[in-house]
Design a protein around this motif. Structure first.
Motif, PDB file in Angstrom:
ATOM      1  N   ASP A 180      -7.600   0.377  -0.662  1.00  0.00           N
ATOM      2  CA  ASP A 180      -6.817  -0.841  -0.685  1.00  0.00           C
ATOM      3  C   ASP A 180      -6.271  -1.055  -2.098  1.00  0.00           C
ATOM      4  O   ASP A 180      -6.910  -0.658  -3.079  1.00  0.00           O
ATOM      5  N   THR A 181      -5.114  -1.678  -2.204  1.00  0.00           N
ATOM      6  CA  THR A 181      -4.482  -1.910  -3.499  1.00  0.00           C
ATOM      7  C   THR A 181      -5.346  -2.761  -4.428  1.00  0.00           C
ATOM      8  O   THR A 181      -5.419  -2.501  -5.622  1.00  0.00           O
ATOM      9  N   SER A 218       0.868  -1.180   0.000  1.00  0.00           N
ATOM     10  CA  SER A 218       0.000   0.000   0.000  1.00  0.00           C
ATOM     11  C   SER A 218       0.902   1.227   0.000  1.00  0.00           C
ATOM     12  O   SER A 218       1.260   1.771   1.041  1.00  0.00           O
ATOM     13  N   ARG A 268       0.416   1.347   6.140  1.00  0.00           N
ATOM     14  CA  ARG A 268      -0.914   0.746   6.313  1.00  0.00           C
ATOM     15  C   ARG A 268      -0.945   0.042   7.670  1.00  0.00           C
ATOM     16  O   ARG A 268      -0.039  -0.720   8.007  1.00  0.00           O
ATOM     17  N   ASP A 277       0.325  -3.592   8.483  1.00  0.00           N
ATOM     18  CA  ASP A 277       1.156  -4.040   7.368  1.00  0.00           C
ATOM     19  C   ASP A 277       2.434  -4.695   7.893  1.00  0.00           C
ATOM     20  O   ASP A 277       2.852  -4.457   9.029  1.00  0.00           O
ATOM     21  N   ASP A 305      -8.510   1.425   3.783  1.00  0.00           N
ATOM     22  CA  ASP A 305      -7.611   0.932   4.824  1.00  0.00           C
ATOM     23  C   ASP A 305      -7.191   2.076   5.727  1.00  0.00           C
ATOM     24  O   ASP A 305      -7.089   3.232   5.301  1.00  0.00           O
TER      25      ASP A 305
END
Length: 179
Positions: free
Chosen positions: A162-163, A37, A136, A139, A169
């Motif tokens: 979010d990716t 992210s 994130r 993460d 997120d």
């Protein structure tokens, strides 16, 4: 994962950045596709990655507002991190760490930690005593930052897309005071 390979850290000049632009794009592309992210969402192409380095980072390196470090193993660029030192006049003591990236196949070899320690040294050389970053929440990078002495300033819910998924997120804002 490849066998542990020796690597070196190099500060990239604008000329270096141009030389390594394809490898930097490969690195960014691989990290985003591995779920990092770092500001990008799918679909994310190799061209998008090259455009980021060429249009956003190169000019900042040319004006000395961003410093880019690269981890090189043999002939391959396997990691990078950026330090944004272009702060407002009331923040000459501060810098922001950006885009810590390690090729997925080279993770867990100390590259990220080494890049962070080197970027801290460079920050001190530029008389920066406070570093900030965001990651994130939850993460894999968050424990690394904590192990290096970064403190959590707070968590912002719904900070970014979010990716891969259609959701927001949270991000954790962190800081470290350098000695």
């Amino acid at each position: 994962m490849p066998d542990r390979q020796p690597f070196s850290i190099k500060q990239l000049s604008a000329d270096d950045l141009e030389k390594y632009i394809t490898q930097l794009a490969d690195l960014l592309h691989a990290c985003v596709h591995a779920g990092a992210s770092i500001g990008f969402v799918m679909p994310f192409s190799q061209t998008d990655a090259e455009d980021y380095w060429a249009s956003r980072v190169l000019s900042a390196v040319q004006t000395n507002s961003i410093i880019v470090l690269a981890a090189i193993a043999g002939d391959e660029l396997v990691g990078s991190v950026q330090l944004d030192i272009d702060t407002m006049p009331n923040q000459p003591h501060r810098a922001e760490v950006l885009k810590l990236l390690v090729q997925p196949g080279f993770r867990r070899q100390g590259i990220a930690k080494t890049l962070m320690l080197e970027i801290e040294k460079i920050a001190e050389e530029h008389t920066r005593s406070l570093l900030t970053l965001d990651t994130r929440t939850g993460d894999i990078a968050e424990p690394l930052y904590t192990s290096l002495g970064y403190k959590i300033a707070g968590v912002i819910p719904g900070y970014c897309l979010d990716t891969f998924e259609d959701r927001l997120d949270a991000t954790t804002i962190m800081y470290k005071t350098l000695q």
